[in-house]
Write a protein that holds these residues in place. Structure first.
Motif, PDB file in Angstrom:
ATOM      1  N   GLN A 104       0.726  -1.159   0.145  1.00 12.82           N
ATOM      2  CA  GLN A 104       0.025   0.167  -0.061  1.00 12.82           C
ATOM      3  C   GLN A 104       0.896   1.217   0.033  1.00 12.82           C
ATOM      4  O   GLN A 104       0.706   2.286  -0.753  1.00 12.82           O
ATOM      5  CB  GLN A 104      -1.099  -0.163   1.113  1.00 12.82           C
ATOM      6  N   ALA A 107       2.314   1.935  -3.578  1.00 11.37           N
ATOM      7  CA  ALA A 107       1.446   2.242  -4.508  1.00 11.37           C
ATOM      8  C   ALA A 107       1.054   3.760  -4.006  1.00 11.37           C
ATOM      9  O   ALA A 107       0.834   4.616  -5.145  1.00 11.37           O
ATOM     10  CB  ALA A 107      -0.029   1.622  -4.381  1.00 11.37           C
ATOM     11  N   GLY A 112      -0.622   6.231  -6.729  1.00  7.60           N
ATOM     12  CA  GLY A 112      -1.785   5.683  -6.617  1.00  7.60           C
ATOM     13  C   GLY A 112      -2.591   6.208  -5.260  1.00  7.60           C
ATOM     14  O   GLY A 112      -2.125   7.119  -4.793  1.00  7.60           O
ATOM     15  N   GLU A 113      -3.510   5.459  -4.822  1.00  7.31           N
ATOM     16  CA  GLU A 113      -4.136   5.513  -3.418  1.00  7.31           C
ATOM     17  C   GLU A 113      -4.415   4.398  -2.829  1.00  7.31           C
ATOM     18  O   GLU A 113      -4.695   3.379  -3.376  1.00  7.31           O
ATOM     19  CB  GLU A 113      -5.680   6.311  -3.805  1.00  7.31           C
ATOM     20  N   SER A 114      -4.081   4.509  -1.349  1.00  5.83           N
ATOM     21  CA  SER A 114      -4.348   3.523  -0.627  1.00  5.83           C
ATOM     22  C   SER A 114      -5.218   3.851   0.768  1.00  5.83           C
ATOM     23  O   SER A 114      -5.251   5.015   1.122  1.00  5.83           O
ATOM     24  CB  SER A 114      -3.089   2.972  -0.106  1.00  5.83           C
ATOM     25  N   VAL A 157      -4.900  -1.182  -1.551  1.00  9.16           N
ATOM     26  CA  VAL A 157      -4.512  -0.082  -2.822  1.00  9.16           C
ATOM     27  C   VAL A 157      -6.110   0.118  -3.540  1.00  9.16           C
ATOM     28  O   VAL A 157      -6.685  -0.894  -3.839  1.00  9.16           O
ATOM     29  CB  VAL A 157      -3.580  -0.738  -3.767  1.00  9.16           C
ATOM     30  N   SER A 159      -6.642   2.606  -5.923  1.00  7.61           N
ATOM     31  CA  SER A 159      -6.180   2.943  -7.328  1.00  7.61           C
ATOM     32  C   SER A 159      -4.805   2.554  -7.375  1.00  7.61           C
ATOM     33  O   SER A 159      -3.976   2.963  -6.667  1.00  7.61           O
ATOM     34  CB  SER A 159      -6.654   4.235  -7.793  1.00  7.61           C
ATOM     35  N   ALA A 160      -4.419   2.086  -8.602  1.00  9.20           N
ATOM     36  CA  ALA A 160      -3.075   1.649  -8.773  1.00  9.20           C
ATOM     37  C   ALA A 160      -2.215   2.942  -9.671  1.00  9.20           C
ATOM     38  O   ALA A 160      -2.895   3.735 -10.212  1.00  9.20           O
ATOM     39  CB  ALA A 160      -2.996   0.489  -9.890  1.00  9.20           C
ATOM     40  N   PRO A 161      -0.946   2.878  -9.232  1.00 14.20           N
ATOM     41  CA  PRO A 161      -0.173   3.986  -9.798  1.00 14.20           C
ATOM     42  C   PRO A 161      -0.318   4.065 -11.124  1.00 14.20           C
ATOM     43  O   PRO A 161      -0.386   2.986 -11.801  1.00 14.20           O
ATOM     44  CB  PRO A 161       1.280   3.854  -9.151  1.00 14.20           C
ATOM     45  N   PHE A 175      -6.464  -5.426  -6.856  1.00 15.38           N
ATOM     46  CA  PHE A 175      -5.030  -4.865  -6.820  1.00 15.38           C
ATOM     47  C   PHE A 175      -4.204  -5.908  -5.759  1.00 15.38           C
ATOM     48  O   PHE A 175      -3.609  -5.180  -4.832  1.00 15.38           O
ATOM     49  CB  PHE A 175      -4.858  -3.598  -6.631  1.00 15.38           C
ATOM     50  N   LEU A 178       0.995  -5.888  -7.753  1.00 16.21           N
ATOM     51  CA  LEU A 178       1.288  -4.942  -8.674  1.00 16.21           C
ATOM     52  C   LEU A 178       3.060  -5.153  -8.929  1.00 16.21           C
ATOM     53  O   LEU A 178       3.757  -5.590  -8.249  1.00 16.21           O
ATOM     54  CB  LEU A 178       1.158  -3.593  -8.248  1.00 16.21           C
ATOM     55  N   HIS A 180       5.684  -2.314 -10.505  1.00 15.10           N
ATOM     56  CA  HIS A 180       5.858  -0.740 -10.620  1.00 15.10           C
ATOM     57  C   HIS A 180       7.151  -0.519 -11.382  1.00 15.10           C
ATOM     58  O   HIS A 180       7.265   0.616 -11.794  1.00 15.10           O
ATOM     59  CB  HIS A 180       6.167  -0.180  -9.251  1.00 15.10           C
TER      60      HIS A 180
END
Length: 247
Positions: A104, A107, A112-114, A157, A159-161, A175, A178, A180
């Motif tokens: 998290q 990300a 992204g957003e966690s 997570v 939204s993924a980066p 997710f 991932l 990266h």
């Protein structure tokens, strides 16, 4: 000789530490087979909460980021300080694998957003699925297309980066794993957890699971070993030892 730094981001429950070891101990135990086969790899542990931001690793080195009982969205100062460090390490090409909180945090650091999952926590031995990208991935592609893994998390997570590849998912979380960059991965599940550690975590979460409509005893009964997922840490370290700085 490449170095592998375990970045510690939290402590486990007192009884888990007593009976099985803390997060970093579980990681070190999972990496023990490397020493048994004579792989050249130096292991270190750095507690980011008490020791601050770690020294930046060399490009041929690697980083493992542990789980935590902290929450990424709480934006604790020690955690926020790791974000630019993670970006710089990624840009340098350092191999990275984040687990749970590490997943998290990576990300969030990469754009992204966690945060808290809208459907609540996910705990126990759960089935995950590799995506097409996951089946072709040099690290996760060694797993079966569908595989069990140990999970315990209330944040995910969300939204993924940008640019991240989704390697694994399930019905709860799109997710679960991932990629990266060429040498940078993160997973929501705990490859370092044994079935006994998972049972110990479930014992702490009976009330929370019941409150969200799950049957804790059924979750306990469903706990099983997860050797395929458990081999992920050693495979990551083996790639580092065999082919440092190579994607």
């Amino acid at each position: 000789m490449p170095r592998l730094m375990i970045v510690k981001t939290g402590d486990s429950f007192a009884d888990v530490i007593r009976d099985h070891g803390d997060f970093e101990d579980l990681f070190l135990a999972a990496l023990a087979p490397m020493a048994e086969v004579g792989r050249d790899l130096t292991l270190t542990v750095h507690d980011a909460r008490t020791e601050g931001v770690p020294p930046l690793p060399a490009a041929e080195d690697g980083v493992l980021i542990t789980g935590s009982h902290a929450m990424v969205s709480d934006a604790e100062p020690w955690s926020e300080a790791l974000k630019p460090w993670l970006v710089e390490a990624r840009d340098r090409g350092v191999a990275m694998l984040g687990v749970c909180y590490g997943h998290q945090l990576m990300a969030a650091a990469f754009g992204g957003e966690s945060g808290y999952h809208p459907d609540g926590r996910e705990v126990g031995t759960r089935q995950l699925r590799l995506t097409a990208a996951g089946r072709a991935d040099p690290l996760l592609g060694a797993l079966p297309a569908t595989f069990p893994a140990q999970l315990t998390h209330s944040q995910s997570v969300l939204s993924a980066p940008p640019g991240a590849e989704v390697l694994a998912d399930n019905d709860h979380d799109p997710f679960q794993a991932l990629r990266h960059g060429p040498r940078q991965w993160s997973v929501q599940f705990h490859p370092e957890f044994s079935a006994d550690v998972m049972r110990a975590y479930l014992a702490h979460q009976r009330e929370a699971l019941a409150a969200q409509g799950e049957e804790p005893e059924a979750r306990l009964a469903a706990v099983a070993p997860t050797p395929e997922a458990g081999g992920l840490l050693a495979r990551f370290a083996e790639r580092l030892a065999l082919t440092p700085s190579v994607a």
